[in-house]
Design an enzyme around this catalytic site. Structure first.
Site, short mmCIF file in Angstrom:
data_model
loop_
_atom_site.label_atom_id
_atom_site.label_comp_id
_atom_site.label_asym_id
_atom_site.label_seq_id
_atom_site.Cartn_x
_atom_site.Cartn_y
_atom_site.Cartn_z
N ASP A 12 -3.40 -1.44 -1.73
CA ASP A 12 -4.30 -1.39 -2.89
C ASP A 12 -3.46 -1.04 -4.12
OD1 ASP A 12 -3.77 1.26 -2.08
OD2 ASP A 12 -5.75 1.98 -2.71
N ASP A 17 1.89 2.22 -4.75
CA ASP A 17 2.06 1.08 -3.85
C ASP A 17 2.99 0.03 -4.45
OD1 ASP A 17 0.08 2.57 -2.63
OD2 ASP A 17 -1.11 0.84 -2.06
#
Length: 164
Positions: A12, A17
């Site tokens: 996500d 990330d």
């Protein structure tokens, strides 16, 4: 000579990330079969756009990106706040091309079946992986391991400035 680890990255993409994606791709240690996106740090549209932006930055649009569903399995979506509204605030992703395929669970099943011994690297909510396993439980035998960036249990994660 070591073989590269076959990998699906389920993510996500917020700032955290994106850093993980940058490191995984640039390390050249992995055979990344796909990136699947999940709503979490932001809505699925932004998560998918952020993944594609990262691959554009790396000049690696050869890695396919498949988006998941827009909501978790059993509760309402609770978004992180630390990454801003876009999930990647501070970065201009307005020109990034992306497609909402909404088939991440099916792509996970397909890739796992074709690649016994694959690793799933999960960086966000586990909705895509859960849907894939619920849909076709037998894929579990083909998964070598699931490596996850662990989060919160029974409470929403990334809800304040020290969430990570």
């Amino acid at each position: 000579m070591n073989k590269k680890v076959k990998l699906i990255i389920d993510t996500d993409p917020g700032h955290d990330d994106v850093m993980a994606l940058l490191l995984a791709v640039k390390s050249n240690l992995f055979d990344i079969k796909a990136i699947t996106t999940v709503a979490g740090n932001s809505v699925i549209k932004n998560a998918t756009k952020n993944a594609c932006f990262t691959l554009d930055l790396l000049e690696r649009r050869d890695i396919p990106v498949y988006s998941g569903q827009k909501n978790p399995l059993k509760r309402k979506l609770i978004l992180a706040v630390v990454h801003g509204k876009s999930g990647l605030d501070g970065v201009d992703t307005s020109k990034t091309k992306f497609n909402l395929t909404q088939d991440a669970e099916d792509r996970i099943i397909e890739i796992v079946e074709k690649n016994p011994g694959i690793t799933l690297l999960t960086l966000g909510p586990l909705s895509n992986v859960a849907r894939a396993i619920l849909k076709k439980p037998k894929i579990v035998k083909n998964i070598k391991e699931i490596v996850m960036m662990g989060g919160a249990i029974n409470v929403p994660g990334n809800k304040n400035r020290v969430g990570e």
